[in-house]
Motif scaffolding. Structure first.
Motif, short mmCIF file in Angstrom:
data_model
loop_
_atom_site.label_atom_id
_atom_site.label_comp_id
_atom_site.label_asym_id
_atom_site.label_seq_id
_atom_site.Cartn_x
_atom_site.Cartn_y
_atom_site.Cartn_z
N TYR A 20 0.82 -1.21 0.00
CA TYR A 20 0.00 0.00 0.00
C TYR A 20 0.86 1.26 0.00
O TYR A 20 0.64 2.18 -0.78
CB TYR A 20 -0.92 -0.03 1.22
N MET A 21 1.87 1.32 0.87
CA MET A 21 2.68 2.53 0.95
C MET A 21 3.54 2.71 -0.30
O MET A 21 3.99 3.82 -0.59
CB MET A 21 3.56 2.51 2.22
N LEU A 73 2.44 2.77 -3.13
CA LEU A 73 1.67 3.62 -4.05
C LEU A 73 2.02 5.11 -3.89
O LEU A 73 2.48 5.73 -4.85
CB LEU A 73 0.17 3.36 -3.85
N PRO A 74 1.84 5.69 -2.68
CA PRO A 74 2.21 7.12 -2.56
C PRO A 74 3.70 7.38 -2.76
O PRO A 74 4.08 8.43 -3.28
CB PRO A 74 1.79 7.48 -1.13
N VAL A 75 4.56 6.40 -2.39
CA VAL A 75 5.99 6.61 -2.57
C VAL A 75 6.35 6.65 -4.06
O VAL A 75 7.00 7.57 -4.54
CB VAL A 75 6.80 5.51 -1.84
N VAL A 135 4.30 7.18 -6.60
CA VAL A 135 3.64 8.31 -7.25
C VAL A 135 4.35 9.61 -6.90
O VAL A 135 4.51 10.51 -7.72
CB VAL A 135 2.16 8.34 -6.81
N GLY A 136 4.84 9.71 -5.65
CA GLY A 136 5.47 10.94 -5.20
C GLY A 136 6.88 11.14 -5.75
O GLY A 136 7.26 12.25 -6.10
N PHE A 137 7.64 10.04 -5.85
CA PHE A 137 9.05 10.20 -6.19
C PHE A 137 9.39 9.77 -7.62
O PHE A 137 10.42 10.15 -8.15
CB PHE A 137 9.93 9.47 -5.17
N LYS A 169 3.20 7.80 -14.69
CA LYS A 169 2.30 8.41 -15.67
C LYS A 169 2.27 7.65 -16.98
O LYS A 169 1.48 7.97 -17.87
CB LYS A 169 2.75 9.85 -15.94
N ASN A 222 -3.13 4.84 -17.03
CA ASN A 222 -1.70 4.79 -16.72
C ASN A 222 -1.38 3.79 -15.60
O ASN A 222 -2.29 3.22 -14.97
CB ASN A 222 -1.20 6.19 -16.35
N ALA A 228 -0.18 4.34 -12.69
CA ALA A 228 -0.64 4.83 -11.38
C ALA A 228 -2.07 4.36 -11.10
O ALA A 228 -2.36 3.85 -10.01
CB ALA A 228 -0.57 6.35 -11.34
N TYR A 229 -2.97 4.51 -12.08
CA TYR A 229 -4.36 4.11 -11.84
C TYR A 229 -4.47 2.59 -11.70
O TYR A 229 -5.19 2.10 -10.83
CB TYR A 229 -5.26 4.62 -12.97
N ALA A 248 -3.36 1.57 -8.36
CA ALA A 248 -4.40 1.90 -7.37
C ALA A 248 -5.51 0.85 -7.40
O ALA A 248 -5.96 0.37 -6.36
CB ALA A 248 -4.97 3.28 -7.63
#
Lengths: 526, 107
Positions: free
Chosen positions: B44-45, B47-49, B51-53, B59, B67, B69-70, B73
């Motif tokens: 789970y984590m 995902l934000p890591v 997407v963020g870095f 993308k 993409n 990312a989706y 998710a």
């Protein structure tokens, strides 16, 4: 009309529940008679609050992918609940989270602190829902903010004071069914716009232009809200912090935790989490359609303006319903939104007043004995009144406050204060009273302080936030710092204080209770 | 119907806790819960890591306009349901162990 129908049905339920709600177990835990699937619906109902339905659809419509993170986080959070919390809590507790702590630890300080943190979480969450409610009702049925908030408050009190947990549960179940029906219908209509073609749907989402009212943007791209360029250089850390708060906060939300006391045993508690996970999962997948889809169908000037002067994201779902399904469907979705707020607020009041009456009044002030039969329930009813009145008052006073920020605060406190002590008391033998109190205090204080010095409260531009000045803490979501601090507080508090041999000797009892369900209160039928 | 447990004498918690079958039940649960928890938190984590870095990587469009990312998710939903199902299956085994354990003490 539909509002009235919902209110009428729920009042009938309340009337019949009131007849059954005699005695503590009946009032606080619905007689532990709720079935697995029913509780699953109720848990889902408690969870799919106004913040979920209205807030997430708005967030996705405005910020695309970053809004969808709420959907993901809220769902995955159920694994934390299922794997770590649900069964031990049901097996070893009675009415509140503090029951679990009180087995081994010194009752009074632990219960007092746990009650304080429960009341904090519930009140912030409730104020958020009420502010949302007031705004929505104003737009939907034209009643002014103040009478609308008072109306919601009074109705909610009727459910809680007279019907107790049983009425609150059934209100929640009915609402969950209505909400799912609404979400399916809305998604179907959005898909119809793309000729039921997913390819076409995602293509139009990738060029969302809000019906021509804004330049086209690709909403599937992450980072529109929390990207390094969109927010500030801390954007991606804020996103991680939000994600962490979401996944760990749910397992510490008192109104979700109390749900597990309404079922007969741990097996049913497990079944209800599975039901809830299935329902919530489907619901959050549907947010793809009515969240992203809204951005391709609605133009920004169709949305009413929020207090900030920007288009109000909270109104995305109802307005989308009006555009796609006409007046009738708008009324239906509005009624669902209204029911959602009412039911969640009732659930929150229920958990707050239970904690106060059971933990604080009975166990802290009167050392665990009821002076007279039924006193605990009476105190809970009075507390419900007080909590309701205070929240109505605060909601009216704080009406300009950002709703998402209040919900974030509730999640942060739940994850930082409640979760560490729940986990340690079940899984760590050495854990003692000092550790529990330290964990609760540090978790509660650090999340509140970090929010007060964050960009949500401090802004260099005068009037944009409560305090004018440069924010000291760069993130809007405190979780990434406050959650480790909560755990650290509990660990250090334990290790730096004397070993509590009584607590350690009772660890055997607690783990047998938690693992086997031996001695857990069973269903009582009346 | 009265609440059954109040009429029984208090169980001997320490004796049950010392029973090897109790230890077996506890470790069976731990063997599932600890790795599962670590796995889902890391997954789970991620995902934000990611997407963020690594936003550019996330993308990348793979299915039409959809993409990575989706899709990642969406895979979180699947992951949640799978772990949920695995838990239910494992828990059925624990229930049997639990009943056998309690039967030794209460007959």
């Amino acid at each position: 009309m539909m509002f009235l129908a919902f209110v009428a049905v729920t009042l009938v339920i309340t009337y019949f529940s009131a007849k059954k709600a005699t005695g503590s177990t009946a009032y606080f835990a619905a007689g532990r008679s709720i079935k697995g699937w029913q509780n699953g619906l109720a848990v889902a109902g408690d969870y799919m609050s106004a913040a979920s339905f209205l807030g997430i659809s708005g967030a996705i419509c405005m910020f695309g992918y970053d809004g969808f993170m709420y959907s993901v986080g809220f769902l995955v959070a159920y694994l934390t609940v299922l794997l770590l919390v649900a069964e031990p809590l049901r097996n070893a507790g009675k009415y509140t989270m503090a029951d679990l702590l009180a087995y081994r630890l010194n009752q009074r300080p632990v219960r007092a602190m746990a009650s304080l943190s429960t009341l904090t979480v519930s009140t912030f969450y409730m104020i958020a829902q009420m502010i949302g409610a007031g705004g929505i009702i104003k737009v939907l049925i034209g009643i002014e903010f103040v009478p609308a908030v008072i109306g919601v408050g009074v109705l909610m009190l009727v459910y809680v004071v007279f019907g107790g947990m049983l009425a609150t549960t059934w209100v929640q179940i009915i609402k969950a069914i209505l909400l799912m029906a609404g979400a399916f219908a809305l998604s179907w209509m959005v898909l119809a716009r793309s000729d039921y073609s997913l390819t076409q749907f995602f293509t139009s989402v990738s060029q969302a232009d809000y019906a021509g009212s804004r330049e086209a943007i690709n909403l599937l791209t992450p980072g529109l809200q929390y990207g390094v360029t969109a927010a500030n250089q801390w954007g991606n850390w804020d996103f991680i912090s939000l994600a962490l708060g979401l996944v760990l906060g749910t397992a510490g939300l008192p109104h979700i935790l109390v749900r597990f006391y309404t079922v007969p045993d741990a097996k049913t508690a497990r079944v209800s989490v599975v039901w809830a996970t299935a329902i919530i999962g489907v619901f959050y997948i549907l947010t793809t359609f009515f969240g992203f889809g809204a951005a391709t169908i609605l133009s920004l000037d169709q949305l009413p303006l929020a207090a900030s002067g920007k288009p109000d994201g909270n109104m995305v779902a109802p307005i989308l319903a009006e555009v796609l399904g006409g007046e009738m469907f708008f009324a239906f979705i509005s009624a669902v939104a209204f029911a959602t707020i009412l039911a969640v607020v009732a659930g929150l009041t229920m958990s707050a007043s239970t904690s106060f009456a059971h933990d604080f009044y009975t166990n802290v002030i009167h050392s665990g004995k009821e002076k007279t039969q039924g006193e605990e329930v009476r105190v809970a009813r009075i507390t419900a009144f007080v909590v309701g009145a205070v929240s109505i008052f605060l909601a009216i006073k704080l009406r300009s406050l950002n709703v998402a920020f209040l919900v974030g605060l509730a999640f942060a406190v739940a994850a930082s204060a409640n979760l560490p002590v729940i986990l340690f008391s079940v899984f760590w033998k050495r854990f003692n009273t000092t550790g529990a109190v330290m964990g609760l205090v540090v978790g509660l204080a650090s999340s509140i302080i970090l929010i007060v010095i964050s960009p949500s409260v401090m802004d260099p531009v005068a009037g944009k936030a409560l305090i004018t000045g440069d924010p000291i803490f760069p993130l809007k979501n405190p979780g990434i710092v406050s959650i480790p601090l909560g755990f650290l507080g509990a660990i250090l508090g334990t290790l730096l204080s004397k070993r509590d041999l009584v607590a350690e000797s009772k660890f055997a009892e607690l783990s047998v209770r938690a693992e086997t369900g031996l001695g857990a209160e069973k269903a009582s039928s009346h | 119907m009265p609440e059954k447990n109040n009429t029984e004498t208090a169980p001997d918690w320490d004796r049950i806790a010392a029973d090897p079958d109790f230890a077996a039940l506890k470790s069976a649960k731990r063997r599932f819960i600890i790795p599962a928890t670590i796995f889902f938190l890391v997954y789970y984590m991620a995902l934000p890591v990611l997407v963020g870095f690594w936003p550019e990587l996330m993308k990348t469009e793979v299915l039409g306009k959809v993409n990575i990312a989706y899709l990642f998710a969406l895979s979180q939903f699947l992951m949640t349901w799978i772990i949920c199902a695995m838990y239910v299956k494992a828990a059925k085994r624990w229930d049997i162990m639990n009943e056998a354990l309690l039967a030794k003490f209460f007959r």
